[in-house]
Motif scaffolding. Sequence first.
Motif, PDB file in Angstrom:
ATOM      1  N   ARG A   4      14.684   1.541   5.538  1.00  0.00           N
ATOM      2  CA  ARG A   4      13.585   0.946   4.770  1.00  0.00           C
ATOM      3  C   ARG A   4      12.501   0.417   5.711  1.00  0.00           C
ATOM      4  NH1 ARG A   4      13.222   2.516  -0.357  1.00  0.00           N
ATOM      5  NH2 ARG A   4      15.175   2.242  -1.433  1.00  0.00           N
ATOM      6  N   TYR A   5      12.911  -0.208   6.807  1.00  0.00           N
ATOM      7  CA  TYR A   5      11.941  -0.750   7.756  1.00  0.00           C
ATOM      8  C   TYR A   5      11.119   0.381   8.385  1.00  0.00           C
ATOM      9  CZ  TYR A   5       9.824  -3.561  11.408  1.00  0.00           C
ATOM     10  OH  TYR A   5       8.915  -4.187  12.229  1.00  0.00           O
ATOM     11  N   VAL A   6      11.792   1.455   8.768  1.00  0.00           N
ATOM     12  CA  VAL A   6      11.086   2.606   9.352  1.00  0.00           C
ATOM     13  C   VAL A   6      10.128   3.198   8.330  1.00  0.00           C
ATOM     14  CG1 VAL A   6      11.384   4.972  10.222  1.00  0.00           C
ATOM     15  CG2 VAL A   6      12.855   3.130  11.058  1.00  0.00           C
ATOM     16  N   ASN A   7      10.575   3.328   7.078  1.00  0.00           N
ATOM     17  CA  ASN A   7       9.696   3.844   6.026  1.00  0.00           C
ATOM     18  C   ASN A   7       8.503   2.914   5.808  1.00  0.00           C
ATOM     19  OD1 ASN A   7      11.319   6.065   5.606  1.00  0.00           O
ATOM     20  ND2 ASN A   7      12.387   5.178   3.860  1.00  0.00           N
ATOM     21  N   PRO A  18       1.110  -5.712  12.822  1.00  0.00           N
ATOM     22  CA  PRO A  18       1.445  -7.066  13.286  1.00  0.00           C
ATOM     23  C   PRO A  18       1.946  -7.961  12.147  1.00  0.00           C
ATOM     24  CG  PRO A  18      -0.587  -6.357  14.310  1.00  0.00           C
ATOM     25  CD  PRO A  18      -0.241  -5.325  13.250  1.00  0.00           C
ATOM     26  N   ASP A  19       1.398  -7.779  10.951  1.00  0.00           N
ATOM     27  CA  ASP A  19       1.868  -8.553   9.800  1.00  0.00           C
ATOM     28  C   ASP A  19       3.306  -8.175   9.451  1.00  0.00           C
ATOM     29  OD1 ASP A  19      -0.605  -9.810   9.589  1.00  0.00           O
ATOM     30  OD2 ASP A  19      -1.361  -8.316   8.167  1.00  0.00           O
ATOM     31  N   LEU A  20       3.576  -6.874   9.408  1.00  0.00           N
ATOM     32  CA  LEU A  20       4.917  -6.395   9.107  1.00  0.00           C
ATOM     33  C   LEU A  20       5.918  -6.908  10.139  1.00  0.00           C
ATOM     34  CD1 LEU A  20       6.892  -4.604   7.483  1.00  0.00           C
ATOM     35  CD2 LEU A  20       6.172  -2.683   8.929  1.00  0.00           C
ATOM     36  N   ILE A  21       5.569  -6.823  11.395  1.00  0.00           N
ATOM     37  CA  ILE A  21       6.452  -7.281  12.469  1.00  0.00           C
ATOM     38  C   ILE A  21       6.658  -8.793  12.379  1.00  0.00           C
ATOM     39  CG2 ILE A  21       6.648  -7.550  14.983  1.00  0.00           C
ATOM     40  CD1 ILE A  21       5.149  -4.797  15.151  1.00  0.00           C
ATOM     41  N   TRP A  59       6.433  -3.054   1.108  1.00  0.00           N
ATOM     42  CA  TRP A  59       5.645  -2.526   2.221  1.00  0.00           C
ATOM     43  C   TRP A  59       5.558  -1.008   2.124  1.00  0.00           C
ATOM     44  CZ3 TRP A  59       2.708  -4.941   5.822  1.00  0.00           C
ATOM     45  CH2 TRP A  59       2.837  -6.327   5.927  1.00  0.00           C
ATOM     46  N   GLU A  60       6.660  -0.375   1.705  1.00  0.00           N
ATOM     47  CA  GLU A  60       6.658   1.085   1.566  1.00  0.00           C
ATOM     48  C   GLU A  60       5.656   1.559   0.533  1.00  0.00           C
ATOM     49  OE1 GLU A  60      10.487   3.244   1.414  1.00  0.00           O
ATOM     50  OE2 GLU A  60      11.380   1.269   1.743  1.00  0.00           O
ATOM     51  N   ASP A  61       5.599   0.865  -0.613  1.00  0.00           N
ATOM     52  CA  ASP A  61       4.697   1.335  -1.679  1.00  0.00           C
ATOM     53  C   ASP A  61       3.291   0.736  -1.576  1.00  0.00           C
ATOM     54  OD1 ASP A  61       4.732  -1.229  -2.874  1.00  0.00           O
ATOM     55  OD2 ASP A  61       6.173  -0.655  -4.402  1.00  0.00           O
ATOM     56  N   GLY A  62       3.072  -0.100  -0.577  1.00  0.00           N
ATOM     57  CA  GLY A  62       1.742  -0.647  -0.328  1.00  0.00           C
ATOM     58  C   GLY A  62       1.423  -1.913  -1.096  1.00  0.00           C
TER      59      GLY A  62
END
Length: 66
Positions: A4-7, A18-21, A59-62
Motif C-alpha cells: 500500500r505504501y509503495v502504491n 515529503p508530506d507522505l513521508i 493516498w493511493e486514490d488521491g
Amino acid sequence: MARRYVNAQKQTPRGAWPDLIGVQRKWIASRNQCMGGKGKRIACIAFAYENRILRLVEWEDGSALD
C-alpha cells in the motif's frame, strides 16, 4: 501495508512525497508507542496497522491531497 505504501508513492505527485513521508514517520512513532503496555499491545498494534492501511488507500486514490 508495504505494498500500500509503495502504491501510495506511485500515485502521489513527487512534490507531495515529503508530506507522505512525514505522515509515515509520525505513524511509525505512534505505532512504536504501542510497545509500552503489554496488556493492550496486540490490540494497539492491530488498530495502528488497520488505520494506517486505510490512510494509505487515501493516498493511493488521491483523496489525502484534497
